[in-house]
Design a protein around this motif. Structure first.
Motif, PDB file in Angstrom:
ATOM      1  N   GLY A  59     -33.237  15.786 -13.783  1.00 28.77           N
ATOM      2  CA  GLY A  59     -34.142  15.414 -14.853  1.00 28.77           C
ATOM      3  C   GLY A  59     -33.369  14.950 -16.075  1.00 28.77           C
ATOM      4  O   GLY A  59     -32.180  14.614 -15.999  1.00 28.77           O
ATOM      5  N   SER A 125     -40.997  20.183 -18.519  1.00 27.84           N
ATOM      6  CA  SER A 125     -41.169  18.795 -18.974  1.00 27.84           C
ATOM      7  C   SER A 125     -39.901  17.977 -18.787  1.00 27.84           C
ATOM      8  O   SER A 125     -39.961  16.749 -18.745  1.00 27.84           O
ATOM      9  CB  SER A 125     -41.592  18.781 -20.443  1.00 27.84           C
ATOM     10  N   ARG A 128     -37.623  15.834 -13.304  1.00 22.24           N
ATOM     11  CA  ARG A 128     -38.125  14.599 -12.728  1.00 22.24           C
ATOM     12  C   ARG A 128     -38.276  14.714 -11.207  1.00 22.24           C
ATOM     13  O   ARG A 128     -39.151  14.107 -10.626  1.00 22.24           O
ATOM     14  CB  ARG A 128     -37.182  13.434 -13.053  1.00 22.24           C
ATOM     15  N   ARG A 129     -37.429  15.483 -10.585  1.00 25.89           N
ATOM     16  CA  ARG A 129     -37.483  15.646  -9.131  1.00 25.89           C
ATOM     17  C   ARG A 129     -36.977  17.032  -8.754  1.00 25.89           C
ATOM     18  O   ARG A 129     -36.004  17.535  -9.330  1.00 25.89           O
ATOM     19  CB  ARG A 129     -36.627  14.587  -8.437  1.00 25.89           C
ATOM     20  N   THR A 146     -41.981  15.112  -7.151  1.00 24.31           N
ATOM     21  CA  THR A 146     -41.607  14.463  -8.401  1.00 24.31           C
ATOM     22  C   THR A 146     -42.471  15.047  -9.506  1.00 24.31           C
ATOM     23  O   THR A 146     -43.605  15.480  -9.261  1.00 24.31           O
ATOM     24  CB  THR A 146     -41.820  12.951  -8.315  1.00 24.31           C
ATOM     25  N   SER A 148     -43.970  14.314 -13.348  1.00 22.01           N
ATOM     26  CA  SER A 148     -44.224  13.348 -14.405  1.00 22.01           C
ATOM     27  C   SER A 148     -45.105  14.004 -15.452  1.00 22.01           C
ATOM     28  O   SER A 148     -46.204  14.466 -15.123  1.00 22.01           O
ATOM     29  CB  SER A 148     -44.917  12.105 -13.831  1.00 22.01           C
ATOM     30  N   ASN A 149     -44.586  14.079 -16.668  1.00 21.23           N
ATOM     31  CA  ASN A 149     -45.317  14.763 -17.742  1.00 21.23           C
ATOM     32  C   ASN A 149     -45.685  16.190 -17.338  1.00 21.23           C
ATOM     33  O   ASN A 149     -46.804  16.662 -17.565  1.00 21.23           O
ATOM     34  CB  ASN A 149     -46.571  13.986 -18.120  1.00 21.23           C
ATOM     35  N   SER A 150     -44.735  16.854 -16.691  1.00 18.12           N
ATOM     36  CA  SER A 150     -44.861  18.249 -16.253  1.00 18.12           C
ATOM     37  C   SER A 150     -45.807  18.435 -15.075  1.00 18.12           C
ATOM     38  O   SER A 150     -46.036  19.564 -14.646  1.00 18.12           O
ATOM     39  CB  SER A 150     -45.318  19.146 -17.405  1.00 18.12           C
TER      40      SER A 150
END
Length: 680
Positions: A59, A125, A128-129, A146, A148-150
């Motif tokens: 991330g 937050s 990313r993965r 994945t 995205s935006n938590s």
């Protein structure tokens, strides 16, 4: 020789015990238990194993405050972490740095295992993965997502087949899918729960389920849960359920299901009783209201003066009116009957008179025509011959040769020739006799009608006089008021009697009987299951208690003398000559005893093969709570020895005392961050 209960089998013996205790038939017991989802659980599924084999995530960490000009510094920018633990004791460590990311790694692993995240919001937050591998029994599973935006989205894949077991596109779906998947794979059932409604809110208790995330708290020991011997919270008797999980206690799930169902039925029964009481109170209120009205009406009646003869006259007038009314009705009814009878006879007389008159006229006409001597045929105007006339002397008609009937009756004033034509007049004698009889009956009916008319007239006059007498009596002072008061008292007494008797035959209007039956059955089911579950637990707790004392002393609790582990996951500790509960110990003592108790339960479950704990234990910061270096080393050595005796067991530890644990944990099983740096 087996006992009767053993010959019947444990389930049959349990059911018969419930039937006997509740006083219900066996078929009724089975139906009620099935209705409430209470199933006997005498044997538990086989134990399962769970190990984490890889964790990988990446991330972007934002730059520290004051460094947003593009120079990320040592703590900002992209990050990547990868680790492949295996069986035994594995450790994530830093050298005195608490914010090195150790606990975050553990929470990422737990997120992938239980489907529910407890990561700090800022850390989540940054991600990313995430990719985590774990082995469930003999199958390697991969959780890859994945963020995205938590918000997570990804799949759970079987590595052997490459096929996706399920997919998710948000946190709620991931938790729900993982919950169902892990419960099914580990042979666990959701834990039924109930709790009271908020104060002032009516209704039965709120019910729910604690499922895989609740069970998964048995995998994790951290500071926030030190107040509880097992797990991280005490709600819904979770520590007790986890004790049963560790030891594989039979009948535990049955006991919990019966207890929850019983509480629900008890709440429904209480509500039904409250409704029944409210209805009874309402009925009693109506009765009280009627009794009050009757009392007041009686007081008003009693307050009226005694009318003496006036009252007697009034009563006599009522009786006379009633008798006159009845007599007038009878007279009118008899008059109507007499009039009907007279009219019917008069109609019959009139009809007979007409018949007699018609018969007489016909006879006279016939006799007249018989005296005539035809000269021509009335059909064709042919002259009648002397020969034809001669036939009449022989007794035959001169026109048609028919035989002539001789005359048998003479009427006064008729000639001999006329008598020959009046033979049929004899036929009306019977009609004349019947007419005479009917005329006599009409005269009798007319006399009776006149008599009935007179009686009806007299009865009507008597009724009118009775009505006049009553009105006169009622017009006397206070008579009408007293009668009104008497009528009101009589009305209220009738209403009160009707109200009191209305609900005598309703039986069970509130429907309490079925609820009371279910309550008795569920109470007996819980008690019978609790007895069997407790007996099974007590058989193994002695050995576990001995292990807790031995291992506790090894972990630095030198004054530990004895412990008493209860079937409700309570722990009484005897040390230094005093006995006290687990909750009153220091945090350092709680940490040692929690690890020791968990370890002892795992050891027993592994040794006996009945434990249902999947064999993964995650311990966060075991050296943070008043544990000196020697005690920490002893604690870790105990865990290492446990994993050596149980190769399927995996323990993952995170600690900031990396230099101290390095002497116990093999280097290839220790992930140590450089001094002053982060793990990722």
């Amino acid at each position: 020789m087996s006992t009767q209960g053993e010959a019947r089998g444990p389930v049959e013996a349990w059911l018969e015990e419930i039937a006997k205790a509740s006083g219900q038939e066996l078929d009724v017991v089975k139906a009620v238990l099935a209705e409430h989802g209470v199933r006997p659980q005498t044997a538990l599924p086989r134990p399962h194993s769970l190990q984490v084999t890889a964790v990988e995530f990446e991330g972007v960490r934002p730059a520290p405050a004051g460094e947003h000009d593009g120079n990320t510094g040592e703590n900002g920018g992209p990050f990547y972490f990868q680790w492949e633990p295996g069986p035994g004791v594995w450790c994530l460590a830093s050298s005195g740095k608490n914010e090195a990311g150790k606990s975050s790694v553990l929470e990422i692993v737990l997120w992938c295992l239980r489907g529910r995240s407890a990561l700090q919001r800022d850390v989540q937050s940054w991600l990313r993965r995430v990719r985590t591998e774990f082995v469930l029994d003999d199958e390697t599973l991969v959780v890859e997502m994945t963020i995205s935006n938590s918000k997570p989205a990804g799949t759970v894949v079987s590595k052997a087949t490459g096929g996706a077991l399920f997919s998710f596109d948000n946190a709620a779906t991931f938790e729900e899918q993982m919950d169902a998947f892990m419960l099914e794979r580990l042979g666990l059932e959701p834990l039924r729960t109930q709790q009271k409604r908020p104060e002032g809110v009516d209704g039965p208790p709120l019910t729910g389920e604690l499922s895989w995330p609740a069970y998964a708290s048995a995998l994790h020991i951290n500071r926030s849960g030190l107040g509880h011997l097992l797990g991280n919270e005490a709600r819904n008797a979770l520590p007790t359920r986890l004790l049963e999980l560790f030891l594989g206690a039979p009948w535990a799930a049955t006991m919990v299901s019966a207890a929850v169902a019983q509480k629900l039925v008890t709440a429904q029964l209480s509500a039904a009783k409250a409704r029944a009481q409210a209805e009874a109170d309402e009925r009693q209120s109506k009765i009280d209201e009627l009794e009050g009205s009757l009392h007041r009406a009686q007081e008003r009646l009693d307050a009226l003066p005694d009318l003496g003869q006036n009252a007697a006259d009034l009563n006599a007038s009522y009786r006379a009116l009633a008798e006159a009314t009845q007599a007038a009705g009878t007279a009118q009814r008899e008059l109507a009957e007499a009039r009907t009878q007279h009219d019917e006879l008069e109609q019959q007389r009139h009809s007979l008179a007409a018949l007699v008159h018609a018969a007489h006229e016909a006879a006279l006409a016939k006799a007249f025509f018989h005296t005539l001597k035809p000269t021509v045929c009335p059909r064709c105007d042919t002259q009648v011959t002397q020969a034809q006339w001669a036939r009449e002397d022989e007794g035959h008609c001169s026109l048609c040769t028919s035989e002539l009937r001789p005359a048998t009756t003479q009427y006064e004033g008729a000639s001999a020739d006329e008598e020959d034509g009046l033979d049929d007049v004899d036929d009306d004698l019977e009609l004349r006799q019947t007419l005479a009889q009917v005329q006599q009956a009409v005269a009798t009916a007319a006399t009776a009608l006149a008599d009935k008319q007179a009686k009806a007239t007299d009865a009507t006059a008597t009724l009118g006089q009775a009505q006049s007498n009553l009105q006169e009596a009622l017009a006397r002072p206070a008579a009408g008021d007293r009668r009104t008061a008497e009528i009101e008292v009589a009305r209220l007494r009738g209403a009160l009697d009707e109200r009191r008797g209305r609900f005598d035959d309703l039986g069970d209007p509130a429907g309490l009987a079925p609820l009371q039956r279910d309550q008795a059955i569920l109470k007996a089911a819980e008690k019978a299951a609790h007895t069997r579950r407790t007996r099974a637990l007590k058989e193994v707790l002695q050995a576990v208690q001995a292990d807790i004392v031995t291992m506790g002393r090894q972990l630095g609790l030198e004054m530990l003398e004895a412990v008493e582990l209860g079937t409700s996951a309570t722990l009484k500790v005897s040390k230094g000559g005093q006995t006290q509960p687990y909750g009153s110990l220091t945090e350092g003592e709680q940490l040692r005893l929690k690890i020791v108790t968990t370890t002892a339960l795992l050891r027993h479950g592994i040794r006996t093969g009945v434990g249902r704990h999947p064999g993964l234990l995650i311990v966060d910061s075991p050296g943070a709570e008043e544990v000196d270096r020697g005690d920490l080393e002893l604690m870790l050595q105990g865990l290492v020895q446990l994993t050596e005796t149980a190769p399927q067991l995996q323990v993952v530890i995170a600690t900031a005392r990396g230099q101290e644990v390095a002497s116990v944990i093999p280097a290839d099983q220790l992930r140590l961050a450089p001094a002053g740096e982060r793990l990722w």
